[in-house]
Scaffold this motif. Structure first.
Motif, PDB file in Angstrom:
ATOM      1  N   GLN A  95      20.291  -3.556  13.705  1.00  0.00           N
ATOM      2  CA  GLN A  95      18.980  -2.978  13.441  1.00  0.00           C
ATOM      3  C   GLN A  95      17.852  -3.798  14.054  1.00  0.00           C
ATOM      4  O   GLN A  95      16.696  -3.360  14.062  1.00  0.00           O
ATOM      5  CB  GLN A  95      18.755  -2.836  11.934  1.00  0.00           C
ATOM      6  N   GLY A  96      18.173  -4.983  14.560  1.00  0.00           N
ATOM      7  CA  GLY A  96      17.160  -5.811  15.187  1.00  0.00           C
ATOM      8  C   GLY A  96      16.780  -5.297  16.569  1.00  0.00           C
ATOM      9  O   GLY A  96      17.538  -4.569  17.216  1.00  0.00           O
TER      10      GLY A  96
ATOM     11  N   ALA B 105      19.810  -8.708  19.265  1.00  0.00           N
ATOM     12  CA  ALA B 105      20.801  -9.257  18.342  1.00  0.00           C
ATOM     13  C   ALA B 105      21.668 -10.286  19.042  1.00  0.00           C
ATOM     14  O   ALA B 105      22.042 -10.104  20.212  1.00  0.00           O
ATOM     15  CB  ALA B 105      21.670  -8.147  17.752  1.00  0.00           C
TER      16      ALA B 105
ATOM     17  N   ARG C 114      12.823 -11.539  10.337  1.00  0.00           N
ATOM     18  CA  ARG C 114      11.559 -10.871  10.644  1.00  0.00           C
ATOM     19  C   ARG C 114      10.505 -11.940  10.888  1.00  0.00           C
ATOM     20  O   ARG C 114      10.216 -12.749  10.005  1.00  0.00           O
ATOM     21  CB  ARG C 114      11.129  -9.946   9.504  1.00  0.00           C
TER      22      ARG C 114
ATOM     23  N   GLY D 176      18.327  -9.705  15.067  1.00  0.00           N
ATOM     24  CA  GLY D 176      19.574  -9.624  14.329  1.00  0.00           C
ATOM     25  C   GLY D 176      20.552 -10.725  14.695  1.00  0.00           C
ATOM     26  O   GLY D 176      20.511 -11.263  15.817  1.00  0.00           O
TER      27      GLY D 176
ATOM     28  N   ALA E 128      22.878  -6.508  11.727  1.00  0.00           N
ATOM     29  CA  ALA E 128      22.293  -7.171  12.887  1.00  0.00           C
ATOM     30  C   ALA E 128      21.835  -6.175  13.944  1.00  0.00           C
ATOM     31  O   ALA E 128      20.842  -6.402  14.645  1.00  0.00           O
ATOM     32  CB  ALA E 128      23.305  -8.146  13.489  1.00  0.00           C
TER      33      ALA E 128
ATOM     34  N   TYR F 103      22.800 -10.520   9.557  1.00  0.00           N
ATOM     35  CA  TYR F 103      21.509 -10.973   9.040  1.00  0.00           C
ATOM     36  C   TYR F 103      20.395 -10.450   9.933  1.00  0.00           C
ATOM     37  O   TYR F 103      20.600 -10.143  11.109  1.00  0.00           O
ATOM     38  CB  TYR F 103      21.436 -12.505   8.998  1.00  0.00           C
ATOM     39  N   LEU F 104      19.199 -10.413   9.355  1.00  0.00           N
ATOM     40  CA  LEU F 104      17.997 -10.051  10.094  1.00  0.00           C
ATOM     41  C   LEU F 104      16.927 -11.101   9.838  1.00  0.00           C
ATOM     42  O   LEU F 104      16.760 -11.563   8.705  1.00  0.00           O
ATOM     43  CB  LEU F 104      17.480  -8.679   9.662  1.00  0.00           C
TER      44      LEU F 104
ATOM     45  N   VAL G 247      11.854  -8.279  14.978  1.00  0.00           N
ATOM     46  CA  VAL G 247      13.009  -8.279  14.089  1.00  0.00           C
ATOM     47  C   VAL G 247      14.225  -8.625  14.946  1.00  0.00           C
ATOM     48  O   VAL G 247      14.547  -7.900  15.897  1.00  0.00           O
ATOM     49  CB  VAL G 247      13.212  -6.922  13.395  1.00  0.00           C
TER      50      VAL G 247
END
Length: 220
Positions: free
Chosen positions: A165-166, A169, A150, A139, A163, A147-148, A137
């Motif tokens: 959460q990636g 990033a 996957r 970001g 972002a 944006y992400l 993943v």
């Protein structure tokens, strides 16, 4: 529905050009592929279009039932444009055109690219053999927009999201990310110039930039 262009041809490809063949129409559809946008957002991502032309194209696409309008809830309380489900079905058209045109020996270099345009290119150009079954993943932060992406054995899914959460990033202009992915510029070089910041798993970030090789131009 009215259209400015008639080909008097029964082939569905001719009708497709009547629907999306006007200048800027297909790029507007591209910019809406990851969700609804305000008029001002579309102007910002398509700097070469005038407000009058953008308004005309949106009106035409709405009449053709490719685009629909909705009002964002408070506190925004503004009008946004989004694709209809049928409009979303045009993504394979964009992908096929991109795969074909990227091989053009006359493709201009050094032009800007929008964030959505870049992210959709990842969906189009991902080489699953190059990624070697990776599951990641990643970001992206382009200004205020996050944006992400996957990536797994089935391909690349792109969505709006945080972002951070990636697993890694990229934070910077889409052009800078494009230089790393498609231009072969080292991440460290881009970070030194201040045009890009990479956080999280740097090894993954470096590998990510190698998963989208461009095909060779056709032989003359």
């Amino acid at each position: 529905m009215t259209t400015k262009r008639h080909y008097d041809d029964a082939c569905a490809s001719a009708h497709a050009l009547e629907l999306l063949g006007e200048r800027w129409a297909l790029l507007i559809v591209r910019e809406l592929m990851l969700g609804g946008r305000r008029f001002s957002d579309l102007r910002a991502e398509l700097p070469g279009i005038s407000a009058n032309v953008l308004g005309q194209r949106l009106e035409e696409l709405e009449a053709r039932r490719v685009v629909q309008r909705r009002r964002l809830p408070p506190p925004a309380n503004v009008q946004a444009y989004e694709l209809t489900p049928w409009g979303h079905d045009a993504e394979p058209i964009l992908q096929a055109l991109a795969r074909w045109a990227v091989r053009s020996p006359h493709r201009p270099a050094g032009l800007p690219i929008s964030g959505v345009g870049l992210l959709l290119s990842f969906r189009t150009m991902l080489d699953l053999k190059q990624a070697r079954g990776a599951e990641a993943v990643v970001g992206f932060r382009f200004g205020k927009a996050g944006y992400l992406a996957r990536i797994d054995r089935t391909g690349c899914e792109v969505m709006r999201g945080e972002a951070e959460q990636g697993q890694c990033a990229f934070n910077g202009a889409p052009d800078a990310v494009a230089m790393a992915v498609y231009g072969g510029v080292l991440l460290t070089e881009l970070e030194t110039t201040g045009s890009l910041t990479v956080t999280g798993n740097r090894g993954l970030a470096r590998r990510f930039t190698t998963w989208f090789p461009l095909p060779q131009p056709p032989l003359s």
